[in-house]
Design an enzyme around this catalytic site. Structure first.
Site, PDB file in Angstrom:
ATOM      1  N   TYR A 106       0.851  -1.188   0.000  1.00 38.86           N
ATOM      2  CA  TYR A 106       0.000   0.000   0.000  1.00 38.86           C
ATOM      3  C   TYR A 106       0.891   1.244   0.000  1.00 38.86           C
ATOM      4  O   TYR A 106       1.813   1.366   0.801  1.00 38.86           O
ATOM      5  CB  TYR A 106      -0.902   0.004   1.234  1.00 38.86           C
ATOM      6  CG  TYR A 106      -1.848   1.172   1.307  1.00 38.86           C
ATOM      7  CD1 TYR A 106      -2.878   1.309   0.378  1.00 38.86           C
ATOM      8  CD2 TYR A 106      -1.723   2.141   2.302  1.00 38.86           C
ATOM      9  CE1 TYR A 106      -3.762   2.383   0.439  1.00 38.86           C
ATOM     10  CE2 TYR A 106      -2.599   3.212   2.374  1.00 38.86           C
ATOM     11  CZ  TYR A 106      -3.613   3.323   1.436  1.00 38.86           C
ATOM     12  OH  TYR A 106      -4.481   4.388   1.499  1.00 38.86           O
TER      13      TYR A 106
ATOM     14  N   ALA B 204       2.808   1.173  -8.422  1.00 42.47           N
ATOM     15  CA  ALA B 204       3.013   0.074  -9.366  1.00 42.47           C
ATOM     16  C   ALA B 204       2.611  -1.264  -8.761  1.00 42.47           C
ATOM     17  O   ALA B 204       1.991  -2.103  -9.422  1.00 42.47           O
ATOM     18  CB  ALA B 204       4.475   0.032  -9.807  1.00 42.47           C
TER      19      ALA B 204
ATOM     20  N   GLU C  75      13.494   1.530   6.811  1.00 39.41           N
ATOM     21  CA  GLU C  75      13.423   0.960   5.471  1.00 39.41           C
ATOM     22  C   GLU C  75      14.796   0.849   4.804  1.00 39.41           C
ATOM     23  O   GLU C  75      14.898   0.642   3.595  1.00 39.41           O
ATOM     24  CB  GLU C  75      12.481   1.790   4.609  1.00 39.41           C
ATOM     25  CG  GLU C  75      11.064   1.867   5.156  1.00 39.41           C
ATOM     26  CD  GLU C  75      10.226   0.630   4.858  1.00 39.41           C
ATOM     27  OE1 GLU C  75      10.227   0.168   3.716  1.00 39.41           O
ATOM     28  OE2 GLU C  75       9.563   0.131   5.795  1.00 39.41           O
TER      29      GLU C  75
ATOM     30  N   HIS D  27       9.456   5.803  -0.776  1.00 35.50           N
ATOM     31  CA  HIS D  27      10.829   5.895  -0.287  1.00 35.50           C
ATOM     32  C   HIS D  27      11.499   7.102  -0.935  1.00 35.50           C
ATOM     33  O   HIS D  27      11.121   7.524  -2.036  1.00 35.50           O
ATOM     34  CB  HIS D  27      11.650   4.642  -0.640  1.00 35.50           C
ATOM     35  CG  HIS D  27      11.260   3.421   0.097  1.00 35.50           C
ATOM     36  ND1 HIS D  27      11.177   2.186  -0.507  1.00 35.50           N
ATOM     37  CD2 HIS D  27      10.931   3.219   1.397  1.00 35.50           C
ATOM     38  CE1 HIS D  27      10.822   1.272   0.385  1.00 35.50           C
ATOM     39  NE2 HIS D  27      10.650   1.883   1.543  1.00 35.50           N
TER      40      HIS D  27
ATOM     41  N   CYS E 122      16.233   0.184  -6.472  1.00 35.18           N
ATOM     42  CA  CYS E 122      15.673  -0.757  -5.493  1.00 35.18           C
ATOM     43  C   CYS E 122      16.450  -2.058  -5.463  1.00 35.18           C
ATOM     44  O   CYS E 122      16.563  -2.715  -4.431  1.00 35.18           O
ATOM     45  CB  CYS E 122      14.214  -1.061  -5.818  1.00 35.18           C
ATOM     46  SG  CYS E 122      13.054   0.276  -5.448  1.00 35.18           S
TER      47      CYS E 122
END
Length: 448
Positions: free
Chosen positions: A23, A27, A174, A250, A371
């Site tokens: 959530y 994408a 994160e 992020h 990522c």
């Protein structure tokens, strides 16, 4: 002594699927329930690793995790044999089975935060595994992440490992997706840049209204303390809450930095001028010359940035001092973004070249080039102390592509996750992979 920024890319796991679990990640949610192609996903990632290696960059690989995570399902009350656990979860709580099958560990920018030895009080490279507690399917990653990183960076003379922060909302962490390091040279002291979405305890900081802010100021400060960082070598900045609400989950979806350069969107941060001045002042004390490239909203909107993943790119420093930007194919497919990139590289500025990679399988799940990689700055001695089995070479690339061809499916739907055979396939593949990468026993099925 020469130093390097080594990119350790996540190897996509055999259960790569589009579960729509994240959530706030546009994408991930928009492609939910589509069939995926794990084999193609893994080969696309390996192709990027090989290309960077051939360009002369130091490149490594980080192993995926065991999925489905049967132990996690047992902790949630499903009992019996492994096959029975999977069967009962599929029947009674399919969303939990989907979460336990997530291959999200491929995005190793979230694996940990890393501080190089030049910045830390004890002169070692420090790793803190991210707790990722904002999303259940990611919160179960850090125990295996810690074991894998420990097997890769095992020499305690050079490497220090910290457990994940407490798995509570106040310390949501994160990893490197919200952390960038600026320096004149990778082997010299630099400035570590921590970006947070909210404060857990200080109400003066605004918070987003629609999507969660996953990184807290308090988590970033805790990591800095654990790594023994000096206050003169740290800058904290708050992400703009309004861009989080537009799908910027992020910082690496709206900004990327490397060396002395920050490439960012005009709307990325709060109090941007103050932040830039602090970065410039602190990097100047380290002998560096901080420079920034601001992408104006008039040329690229936040929506363009989220759809194309312009900023989820790799900004790489080449031997001649020029900079290269690695972007996903989606950037070429966005007219405004591609026009901006063409003008950027033709202007004779800091970024001289853009290279495009097809990472569609990862992109459809919400992860681009940045990522997929964890950056670790290492000097020659430290690089020599890294487990050599995880450093990408032409022979290793060939071995890993053969391994993927042998073990991975070319189609995976939600219904396939309920097949107990998938667990056996995954364990067989990972058992072989640990031998290829010389990791030893790092997975629960190998230890228990």
């Amino acid at each position: 002594m020469k130093s390097y920024e080594v990119n350790f890319d996540g190897l996509v796991g055999p259960t790569h699927n589009y579960g729509g679990l994240s959530y706030g990640n546009v994408a991930s949610q928009s492609n939910s329930q589509q069939s995926s192609n794990p084999k193609e996903a893994a080969l696309q990632g390996l192709a990027k690793m090989k290309a960077l290696m051939e360009m002369g960059f130091q490149q490594g690989v980080l192993a995926p995790q065991e999925r489905p995570d049967v132990a996690a399902l047992r902790r949630l009350g499903f009992a019996g044999s492994d096959a029975q656990v999977i069967e009962r979860a599929a029947k009674d709580a399919m969303p939990l089975l989907v979460a336990s099958c997530s291959a999200s560990s491929m995005w190793v920018a979230n694996a940990a935060t890393v501080s190089p030895s030049a910045d830390t009080a004890d002169g070692r490279v420090h790793f803190t595994a991210a707790n990722l507690n904002c999303k259940y399917h990611r919160s179960i990653e850090h125990p295996t992440t810690s074991r894998v990183l420990g097997a890769m960076f095992a020499d305690q003379k050079h490497f220090a490992h910290h457990a994940a922060l407490p798995a509570v909302a106040q310390f949501g962490d994160e990893g490197a997706a919200n952390h960038t390091r600026f320096c004149r040279d990778y082997g010299q002291a630099g400035v570590e840049f921590f970006v947070f979405g909210r404060s857990a305890f200080d109400t003066r900081y605004p918070a987003p209204q629609k999507y969660p802010a996953r990184q807290t100021l308090e988590a970033s400060q805790a990591v800095a303390r654990l790594h023994g960082l000096s206050g003169d070598g740290v800058v904290y900045a708050q992400q703009n809450p309004s861009v989080i609400d537009q799908g910027v989950f992020h910082n690496d979806v709206i900004a990327v930095g490397n060396g002395e350069v920050l490439f960012y969107h005009e709307d990325a941060f709060l109090e941007t001028d103050k932040m830039l001045a602090e970065l410039q002042a602190k990097l100047g004390k380290c002998g560096g010359n901080f420079q920034s490239i601001c992408v104006p909203r008039s040329q690229v909107t936040v929506e363009d940035a989220v759809r194309s993943y312009l900023f989820n790119s790799q900004l790489l420093s080449r031997a001649d001092g020029s900079m290269l930007l690695i972007v996903p194919e989606e950037c070429r497919g966005n007219e405004r973004v591609w026009q901006y990139l063409q003008s950027l590289t033709s202007s004779g500025g800091l970024i001289r070249e853009v290279k495009v990679f097809d990472l569609k399988q990862s992109m459809q799940n919400g992860g681009g080039p940045a990522c997929l990689r964890l950056r670790v700055a290492l000097n020659q001695t430290e690089l020599a102390a890294v487990n050599p089995g995880v450093i990408m070479t032409a022979p290793l690339y060939g071995t890993l592509t053969q391994w993927v061809d042998k073990h991975y499916r070319d189609r995976l739907s939600e219904n396939d996750l309920a097949d107990p055979q998938l667990l056996l396939e995954c364990r067989t593949a990972l058992d072989e992979l640990t031998q290829i990468l010389k990791l030893g026993a790092v997975y629960p099925f190998q230890i228990n």
